[in-house]
Enzyme design. Structure first.
Site, PDB file in Angstrom:
ATOM      1  CG  HIS A 375      -2.093  -0.870   1.142  1.00 16.35           C
ATOM      2  ND1 HIS A 375      -3.271  -0.535   0.494  1.00 16.35           N
ATOM      3  CD2 HIS A 375      -2.292  -2.110   1.634  1.00 16.35           C
ATOM      4  CE1 HIS A 375      -4.131  -1.537   0.596  1.00 16.35           C
ATOM      5  NE2 HIS A 375      -3.567  -2.502   1.277  1.00 16.35           N
ATOM      6  CE  LYS A 566      -6.728  13.282   0.637  1.00 10.99           C
ATOM      7  NZ  LYS A 566      -6.803  12.154  -0.266  1.00 10.99           N
ATOM      8  CE  LYS A 572      -2.381  10.368   2.980  1.00 18.48           C
ATOM      9  NZ  LYS A 572      -2.989   9.627   1.867  1.00 18.48           N
ATOM     10  CB  THR A 674     -10.381   4.638  -0.565  1.00 18.69           C
ATOM     11  OG1 THR A 674      -9.919   4.985   0.746  1.00 18.69           O
ATOM     12  CG2 THR A 674      -9.679   3.374  -1.034  1.00 18.69           C
ATOM     13  CE  LYS A 678     -14.008   5.888   1.779  1.00 20.41           C
ATOM     14  NZ  LYS A 678     -13.112   6.123   2.927  1.00 20.41           N
TER      15      LYS A 678
END
Length: 833
Positions: A375, A566, A572, A674, A678
């Site tokens: 991952h 997140k 990020k 993910t 959504k």
């Protein structure tokens, strides 16, 4: 009286019980029974908590009978099984999801109202299960939902953390961690199974004994043992009678305390063993900046692997005896990231030491049953444990790892004769002053399948991080793009949109998301667009109400709801987001507000307790918010809020109300994502880089319905050697003004120097996240967003098309691919209740 006859009659009676009613009247009667007789409440008690407990018991009963029938069906079919091992399962709240999947959602609402209560009030008393942190754990939860919906015999194995990660409080703009004691009032959804308790060993030493035919047999002795007590949680499929199991392990001491030491007045010493044991499942992801923290992480990982495998092997022996000839054909183990890698040497230990199997036979079973999902593309996230720590905690496993490595390096030497450098690069044991065990390499060597979680991620794994292993075993590597369950992330969390979709294309989409493609033609229907917008506005109102309560910031419902929620991490790039907010603030202060599109920005997420820079970014976000939100010039036009304690339940309100989804990681760093799925499923548009699953999202919805910016992964790598952020800042007036505001302490007038580390990171030529490099492209893309939002018909059309194109990102599709390519399970349907 014949006891055997009575027992047979009793067993028969368990399978012949009439099914419980699924109607409102039956639920009301059961609720009253539990409320009065089990919980001891009466008409003077109006506590929502006890109402919730009574409702849970009523719903749980209906889960139980389907749970039993599912197990009976698997047994009768002699079904092959897969086991999903993960340190995280971010389940969220259970009541709403269980009611939806059982088909009880409307009946429970009516039943509770008949009793003079509100379902929403009862549901609010349920804590989010503290079993995960972010996308990894939420993915695992989605996967279990899909396995049950597809009626696949899959059991999840995880840890029953007492405190979860932590509850995030924001004080003076800083993250403060408080214990998240989510189990304080117990968990009514779980079933303790002490009869399946396992003993997990740590420490000690290995002694060798002579066995038959001159063989030597190892004995792991003088160990400090910990008990693993299982708690089972039901996982229902969508209205199909299947209920699978998530088994969670709780650590417990073998003896509660040393009575002799206690009686001698040595009170701390008397409970030392108990405290040490229970630390293993006390907190999700202890701070591993200390040696003690690192050791506890390794204890957690081995505890999960050992307890789970002992449980599975014991069940096999209970049914098949010591015949393991079909074990590999009937079992698959999916390792969710590197954390459960100890499963490879632990299965070898169990087969050889406990069941007297030879190495080659044990390795054949192990290497054909283990499958590894990676991952991360960050090398520092691939766990490495000092050999000295392994030797102290897990001496028998270290012996086995050395033997695995020796045999593996012989294969490497055969493939690349004389290339000792290649052997060093691929060795499971990393050389150095302090040798380390490379856990990802152990997982690859011991598995028959290795997969990434998005097309780009899998490509970069084979071209970079694991390129040597790909050259040796290309057949092992494959891709399984992640997905999310449409049950929770559309049907449950967005009932108004779900009702509109069902009314338009029928209800089959909940279990077959490909049917959402039928929405696409309606994007051209003005009347349908109007209804779609009305649903979005209603959801924005609900989201805005939550933000007022949690953040104290009022959002303008006519503005773009621009969201990035997140885990806080530099890759990020929440920092890039807040730089854009500063840019918009600067524009408004300079009077550059012609055709300015109002924007409300929400950022949320937790920083790891030991991650200094992530915590400093949280501080910057909150300081910028304090300045922006209190300036009269920005009123009604620009707002920024940081949502504390981001969690599954919060996302269930955020996803339906979001207009713009921020997926702005440095290209080549995000494995998949993910949250992007959504948001897309709920009609949000994405602004993002070509990273992770963003690439596939853009392919599905079309580039005209996606706001792309930034360097590609290849361009990031090409620029590294010549990256000059100082020159980039000097050449870009907007970025220069943003940096000047930061340098002049506009957002930290009374906290001098607090943001210097952030300024230094942005201007550093070695900045791996290349924030400055992508700023101009990001600002330009955001301007395109603002222009598109002003045309509400066009924006609504794009929103509809995003939902219509989201079927590829259902976890049902992902799990179907895992099963067809890796597990090879047959679906088993229980007798319908």
């Amino acid at each position: 009286m014949d006891i055997k006859i009575l027992q047979k009659n009793f067993d028969a009676s368990l399978t012949d019980l009439p099914p419980l009613g699924m109607d409102v009247h039956s639920l009301v009667e059961d609720f009253r029974h539990y409320y009065s007789h089990t919980l001891g409440r009466d008409r003077n008690s109006r506590s929502a908590y006890y109402g919730y407990q009574a409702l849970v018991m009523s719903v749980r009963d209906r889960l139980m009978e389907r749970w039993q029938k599912t197990r009976y069906a698997y047994d009768a079919a002699d079904a092959s099984h897969a086991y999903y091992l993960s340190l995280e399962f971010l389940m969220g709240r259970t009541l709403g999801n269980a009611a939806l999947n059982l088909g009880l959602d409307e009946a429970t609402d009516l039943a509770v109202r008949c009793l003079g209560m509100e379902l929403e009030e009862l549901a609010e008393t349920e804590n989010d299960a503290g079993l995960g942190n972010g996308g990894l754990g939420r993915l695992a939860a989605c996967f279990l939902d899909s396995c049950a919906t597809l009626q696949l015999p899959v059991t999840g194995y995880g840890m029953r953390y007492e405190y979860g990660m932590f509850r995030q409080i924001i004080a003076a703009g800083e993250q403060v961690e408080e214990p998240d004691h989510w189990l304080r009032k117990g968990n009514p959804w779980e079933l303790e199974r002490p009869e399946y308790t396992q003993r997990v060993r740590f420490g000690g030493r290995i002694e060798w004994q002579h066995a038959d035919r001159g063989k030597q047999r190892p004995r792991w002795v003088e160990t400090q043992d910990v008990l693993a007590v299982p708690y089972d949680v039901p996982v229902p499929g969508y209205r199909n009678g299947t209920v699978n199991t998530l088994r969670l392990w709780q650590a417990s001491a073998t003896d509660e305390f040393n009575l002799g030491e206690f009686n001698a007045g040595l009170y701390p010493e008397s409970v030392a063993a108990k405290n040490t044991a229970e630390q293993i499942t006390l907190v999700l992801y202890p701070n591993d900046t200390s040696e003690n923290g690192k050791e506890l992480r390794l204890r957690q990982q081995y505890f999960l692997a050992s307890a789970s495998l002992q449980d599975i092997v014991a069940r096999w022996v209970g049914i098949h005896g010591h015949d393991f000839s079909r074990f590999a054909a009937k079992n698959r183990f999916q390792l969710n990231d590197t954390h459960p890698s100890c499963a490879v040497p632990e299965l070898m230990r169990l087969l050889m030491d406990e069941h007297d199997m030879r190495w080659d036979e044990a390795w054949e079973i192990t290497s054909t049953t283990m499958a590894y999902t990676n991952h991360t593309l960050l090398p520092e996230a691939l766990e490495r444990w000092p050999v000295t720590t392994f030797a102290r905690l897990l001496p028998r496993l270290l012996d086995i790892i050395y033997e695995i490595n020796a045999r593996f390096l012989a294969e490497v030497a055969q493939r690349w004769p004389g290339d000792t450098a290649q052997q060093r690069r691929m060795s499971i044991i990393e050389e150095g002053a302090i040798p380390h065990v490379r856990m990802a390499y152990l997982a690859i060597v011991g598995s028959f399948s290795v997969n990434g979680v998005a097309a780009l991620h899998s490509q970069l794994l084979t071209e970079g991080l694991f390129s040597n292993f790909f050259a040796l075993w290309p057949e092992k590597f494959n891709n399984k793009t992640n997905g999310v369950t449409p049950r929770r992330w559309l049907a449950l969390c967005n009932p108004q949109l779900s009702n509109l979709i069902t009314e338009t294309i029928g209800e089959g989409w909940v279990a077959d998301l490909s049917r959402l493609a039928d929405l696409a033609p309606y994007a051209e229907d003005p009347a349908f667009r109007s209804r779609w917008r009305a649903v979005k506005q209603a959801n924005k109102l609900l989201m805005a109400q939550m933000i007022v309560v949690d953040c104290g910031v009022a959002f303008n419902l006519e503005a773009i709801f621009d969201v990035q929620v997140k885990r806080i991490h530099e890759y990020k790039r929440q920092l890039l987001n807040v730089l854009h907010v500063i840019h918009l603030y600067d524009r408004l202060k300079r009077g550059d507000d012609v055709n300015f599109t109002p924007r409300c920005v929400l950022i949320g997420g937790k920083a790891a307790p030991g991650y200094f820079m992530a915590k400093r970014i949280i501080k910057l976000i909150n300081n910028v918010a304090a300045v922006v939100n209190n300036d009269p010039v920005t009123a009604g036009r620009l707002r920024l809020a940081f949502l504390p304690n981001y969690r599954v339940t919060a996302m269930e309100a955020i996803a339906p109300g979001t207009d713009l989804s921020e997926q702005i990681s440095t290209a080549g760093k995000e494995a998949s994502g993910t949250g992007n799925m959504k948001f897309m499923m709920n009609g949000a548009l994405t602004i993002g880089t070509l990273d992770g699953a963003n690439i596939e999202i853009r392919e599905e919805v079309g580039e005209e319905n996606f706001f792309l910016f930034g360097l590609s992964a290849a361009e990031v790598e090409e620029m590294r050697s010549r990256y000059d952020p100082v020159a980039i800042i000097a050449a870009d007036e907007d970025l220069r003004r943003v940096m000047q505001l930061l340098e002049n302490a506009q957002f930290n007038q009374f906290e001098p120097g607090i943001f210097d580390p952030i300024l230094n990171a942005i201007t550093n030529a070695d900045d791996p996240w290349m924030t400055a490099a992508d700023f101009r492209s990001y600002v330009d893309a955001q301007q395109r967003v603002a222009e598109a939002y002003r045309n509400e018909e066009h924006w609504t059309r794009m929103s509809i098309l995003n939902t219509a194109a989201s079927s590829r990102f259902s976890s049902d599709r992902t799990i179907a691919e895992y099963n067809s390519d890796i597990w090879g399970l047959e679906a088993v349907s229980p007798v319908t209740v």
